[in-house]
Structure formats: C-alpha cells, structure tokens
Scaffold this motif. Structure first.
Motif, mmCIF file in Angstrom:
data_model
loop_
_atom_site.group_PDB
_atom_site.id
_atom_site.type_symbol
_atom_site.label_atom_id
_atom_site.label_comp_id
_atom_site.label_asym_id
_atom_site.label_seq_id
_atom_site.Cartn_x
_atom_site.Cartn_y
_atom_site.Cartn_z
ATOM 1 N N UNK A 163 0.834 -1.204 0.000
ATOM 2 C CA UNK A 163 0.000 0.000 0.000
ATOM 3 C C UNK A 163 0.867 1.251 0.000
ATOM 4 N N UNK A 164 1.940 1.241 0.810
ATOM 5 C CA UNK A 164 2.835 2.391 0.878
ATOM 6 C C UNK A 164 3.514 2.643 -0.462
ATOM 7 N N UNK A 165 3.989 1.587 -1.103
ATOM 8 C CA UNK A 165 4.646 1.745 -2.403
ATOM 9 C C UNK A 165 3.685 2.365 -3.415
ATOM 10 N N UNK A 166 2.475 1.856 -3.453
ATOM 11 C CA UNK A 166 1.483 2.385 -4.389
ATOM 12 C C UNK A 166 1.150 3.840 -4.070
ATOM 13 N N UNK A 167 1.049 4.170 -2.777
ATOM 14 C CA UNK A 167 0.718 5.536 -2.375
ATOM 15 C C UNK A 167 1.795 6.521 -2.809
ATOM 16 N N UNK A 168 3.052 6.126 -2.651
ATOM 17 C CA UNK A 168 4.157 7.007 -3.064
ATOM 18 C C UNK A 168 4.170 7.171 -4.582
ATOM 19 N N UNK A 169 3.985 6.080 -5.311
ATOM 20 C CA UNK A 169 4.028 6.156 -6.768
ATOM 21 C C UNK A 169 2.851 6.943 -7.326
ATOM 22 N N UNK A 170 1.727 6.937 -6.624
ATOM 23 C CA UNK A 170 0.576 7.718 -7.090
ATOM 24 C C UNK A 170 0.800 9.211 -6.918
ATOM 25 N N UNK A 171 1.684 9.599 -6.011
ATOM 26 C CA UNK A 171 2.077 11.014 -5.929
ATOM 27 C C UNK A 171 2.741 11.418 -7.237
ATOM 28 N N UNK A 179 1.050 18.444 -13.073
ATOM 29 C CA UNK A 179 2.119 19.401 -12.827
ATOM 30 C C UNK A 179 2.170 19.903 -11.406
ATOM 31 N N UNK A 180 1.107 19.715 -10.644
ATOM 32 C CA UNK A 180 1.110 20.029 -9.213
ATOM 33 C C UNK A 180 0.218 19.006 -8.507
ATOM 34 N N UNK A 181 0.233 19.046 -7.178
ATOM 35 C CA UNK A 181 -0.496 18.028 -6.428
ATOM 36 C C UNK A 181 -1.950 18.438 -6.229
ATOM 37 N N UNK A 182 -2.842 17.510 -6.510
ATOM 38 C CA UNK A 182 -4.277 17.715 -6.318
ATOM 39 C C UNK A 182 -4.830 16.535 -5.532
ATOM 40 N N UNK A 183 -5.479 16.805 -4.411
ATOM 41 C CA UNK A 183 -5.999 15.734 -3.573
ATOM 42 C C UNK A 183 -7.056 14.910 -4.302
ATOM 43 N N UNK A 184 -7.919 15.577 -5.062
ATOM 44 C CA UNK A 184 -8.972 14.852 -5.781
ATOM 45 C C UNK A 184 -8.368 13.924 -6.832
ATOM 46 N N UNK A 185 -7.336 14.402 -7.550
ATOM 47 C CA UNK A 185 -6.671 13.551 -8.528
ATOM 48 C C UNK A 185 -5.931 12.406 -7.845
ATOM 49 N N UNK A 190 -5.482 6.656 -6.638
ATOM 50 C CA UNK A 190 -5.464 5.561 -5.678
ATOM 51 C C UNK A 190 -6.551 4.530 -6.002
ATOM 52 N N UNK A 191 -7.727 5.000 -6.355
ATOM 53 C CA UNK A 191 -8.831 4.097 -6.695
ATOM 54 C C UNK A 191 -8.511 3.328 -7.972
ATOM 55 N N UNK A 192 -7.995 4.035 -8.967
ATOM 56 C CA UNK A 192 -7.651 3.394 -10.240
ATOM 57 C C UNK A 192 -6.559 2.341 -10.057
ATOM 58 N N UNK A 193 -5.629 2.618 -9.155
ATOM 59 C CA UNK A 193 -4.493 1.719 -8.947
ATOM 60 C C UNK A 193 -4.789 0.593 -7.960
ATOM 61 N N UNK A 194 -6.017 0.508 -7.479
ATOM 62 C CA UNK A 194 -6.347 -0.484 -6.449
ATOM 63 C C UNK A 194 -5.978 -1.919 -6.837
#
Length: 228
Positions: A163-171, A179-185, A190-194
């Motif tokens: 889960x941690x690896x996926x979370x970091x890679x989704x950043x 080009x910048x961080x968006x919480x909604x994206x 995260x859902x797409x990568x489940x």
C-alpha cells in the motif's frame, strides 16, 4: 571503505537523509522541473543513499563485510524484478533492512529501482521508486525486533508495504498528470491503482512467507560469523 566517526553526525544523517532530504529532493524537483532533469535527480538520490549507507558503518572492517552482503542482496533483488507479475523486490528489501540494518534496507531498495530501470526504462518515476522501496527497507530495519519475533506481524507489514509503495508512486502519477499536487486527482489515482496495490500486497506477503525464514537464518549466521 569510508566511515563517519562522529556519532552525532551519523545519527543526524541516518534520520535526515531518508525522511527529509531524499523525499524533499524527489518531490520538489518533480514539481519544479516536471519531467526534466530526472537523471540528475536519480544521481543525486544515489549519492544520498551512499552517504546514508556509510552513516550506518562504525568500523571499516565490518563495513566492508556489510557492503559485500548488501551488494549480494541488491543483485538478487534486481534479478527478482524480472519475474513476471509477482516480484520479490519489496520482500528482499524488507529482509535486508531487518537482518542487515536499516541503511542496508534503504540501499537495496533504492539501488534495485535504479539498476533495474536501466532495463525497464529510466524516467521521472525512477526517483520515486528509489524513495518508495528505500523507505520500506529502512522502516523494516527500524522495526527489526518486532518483525523478527512474529511472522504474522511481518506478513502484515509486507501487505502494508504494498500500500505504501502504491501511495508514493501515485504522488508521481498526479504530479506527472497535472504538474502540481491535487488531492482529488490523488484519490482518483489511488482508486484506479487499487488492483495493482492488491497485487503488490499479495506478492509481498507470498515472498516474505517463502523467503524471510531461510534468508533470515543465513543472514543471521553471517552477522554472527563476521561480527556485523
């Protein structure tokens, strides 16, 4: 083999590099330069990883022995990444952190990403892979005593590591896309990568179940024999 004699300096480096300098370098350069200069970032992260590894060495003689064992574990981890679908990279990284030292765990994880990506493809994702696998190995080393005592705890840690690896890679996925961080994206990513996250977790549990005990016994004997 270079060693850092000052105990305070060693402690500062061992905390600041994995939890501050490397994450800041990876994220800030991704935001500021987007997909540019990723090779320079990978090189800079590699230098920080080597400094981190050196910071965990107290004596030149034992440091050289630890370097050899870490290099062997890195080689095995790189080869393991060529296994289709389920890959033992995270498991090898965790085992290295537990049975060698936290710095070795970070080194194995980070260098596995760097070296194997010469085949799979270097890109702006490489520094994020180095950071993600490195942090997993380092945290495993910090939790070494707990993870050695209970196989159930070890397997749970393996699943959480997926889960941690996926979370970091989704950043990285979000930064690459917008080009910048968006919480909604990020939540959408995260859902797409489940499905991939589940496969990471399952493969980690499987390989830790199979490999942790035999590798742990051998690495434990090497630590005793060579005084590491």
């Amino acid at each position: 083999m270079i060693t850092i004699k000052n105990e305070r300096a060693r402690k500062i480096l061992s905390i600041s590099i994995p939890f501050a300098l490397i994450p800041a370098s990876v994220v800030l350069t991704a935001v500021l330069f987007h997909e540019k200069h990723y090779a320079a970032v990978s090189l800079f992260v590699t230098l920080l990883v080597l400094i981190l590894f050196i910071s965990g060495i107290e004596k030149k003689k034992t440091g050289t022995r630890r370097l050899v064992i870490t290099a062997v574990m890195t080689s095995l981890s790189v080869v393991g990444r060529f296994i289709p679908i389920f890959k033992p990279v995270t498991a090898m990284t965790i085992i290295s952190g537990i049975y060698i030292c936290p710095e070795a765990g970070f080194t194995v994880g980070a260098l596995t990403a760097l070296l194997s990506d010469f085949y799979f493809g270097q890109g702006p994702w490489t520094p994020f892979q180095m950071m993600a696998w490195g942090l997993i190995g380092y945290i495993a080393g910090l939790l070494s005593s707990q993870l050695q005592k209970s196989r159930a705890v070890l397997l749970c840690f393996g699943a959480l590591s997926g889960v941690l690896y996926s979370a970091v890679m989704d950043v990285w996925t979000v930064l690459w896309y917008s080009g910048d961080f968006s919480l909604s994206l990020y939540i959408a990513a995260e859902v797409t990568a489940l499905p991939y996250t589940v496969s990471y977790a399952v493969s980690n549990v499987f390989f830790l179940f199979v490999l942790a005990r035999p590798f742990g016994e051998k690495l434990g004997r090497l630590r005793i024999k060579y005084g590491i």
